[in-house]
Design a protein around this motif. Structure first.
Motif, short mmCIF file in Angstrom:
data_model
loop_
_atom_site.label_atom_id
_atom_site.label_comp_id
_atom_site.label_asym_id
_atom_site.label_seq_id
_atom_site.Cartn_x
_atom_site.Cartn_y
_atom_site.Cartn_z
N PRO A 11 0.84 -1.20 0.00
CA PRO A 11 0.00 0.00 0.00
C PRO A 11 0.87 1.25 0.00
O PRO A 11 2.03 1.22 0.39
CB PRO A 11 -0.80 -0.11 1.30
CG PRO A 11 -0.05 -1.06 2.15
CD PRO A 11 0.74 -1.95 1.23
N ARG A 24 -5.02 6.14 1.84
CA ARG A 24 -4.15 4.99 1.60
C ARG A 24 -4.68 4.22 0.39
O ARG A 24 -5.87 3.97 0.28
CB ARG A 24 -4.12 4.05 2.81
CG ARG A 24 -3.10 2.93 2.65
CD ARG A 24 -3.09 1.96 3.80
NE ARG A 24 -4.21 1.04 3.66
CZ ARG A 24 -5.06 0.75 4.63
NH1 ARG A 24 -4.96 1.32 5.81
NH2 ARG A 24 -6.04 -0.10 4.41
N ASP A 26 -4.34 0.68 -1.64
CA ASP A 26 -3.88 -0.71 -1.66
C ASP A 26 -4.15 -1.28 -3.05
O ASP A 26 -5.30 -1.58 -3.37
CB ASP A 26 -4.63 -1.54 -0.61
CG ASP A 26 -4.32 -1.11 0.81
OD1 ASP A 26 -3.23 -1.47 1.28
OD2 ASP A 26 -5.16 -0.44 1.42
N ALA A 40 -8.07 -1.08 -7.08
CA ALA A 40 -7.39 -0.73 -5.83
C ALA A 40 -8.44 -0.53 -4.75
O ALA A 40 -9.58 -0.16 -5.03
CB ALA A 40 -6.56 0.54 -5.99
N SER A 41 -8.04 -0.77 -3.53
CA SER A 41 -8.85 -0.43 -2.37
C SER A 41 -8.31 0.89 -1.85
O SER A 41 -7.12 1.00 -1.56
CB SER A 41 -8.72 -1.53 -1.31
OG SER A 41 -9.42 -1.16 -0.14
#
Length: 84
Positions: A11, A24, A26, A40-41
């Motif tokens: 991340p 953020r 991830d 992506a998260s």
């Protein structure tokens, strides 16, 4: 059909020119060229926002917690809530 081994990408902090506040990212997947799909998260701390931008080819958002407000210029924003 092609199957690829999952590669873990660490991340990272959302870049300041894309976001305000603490974000953020991830990475989940990136398709090989010539495809342009990626996933992506993205986690937003309270008060964090994205900078105004567009996605000419579209974007799919899946809200998993909290709420968001995607909008378009000159169009009222819509409130998104987590999927059940």
């Amino acid at each position: 059909m092609e199957s690829n081994e999952l590669v873990h990408n660490p991340p990272g902090k959302g870049p300041a020119d894309w976001f305000t506040g603490t974000v953020r990212i991830d990475p989940l997947f990136q398709a090989p060229a010539p495809a342009r799909v990626a996933g992506a998260s993205v986690t937003f701390e309270p008060g964090a926002r994205t900078a105004w931008h567009t996605h000419p080819l579209g974007q799919t958002l899946i809200v998993t917690a909290g709420c968001g407000g995607p909008s378009a210029r000159a169009v009222p924003s819509r409130r998104s809530i987590p999927a059940m």
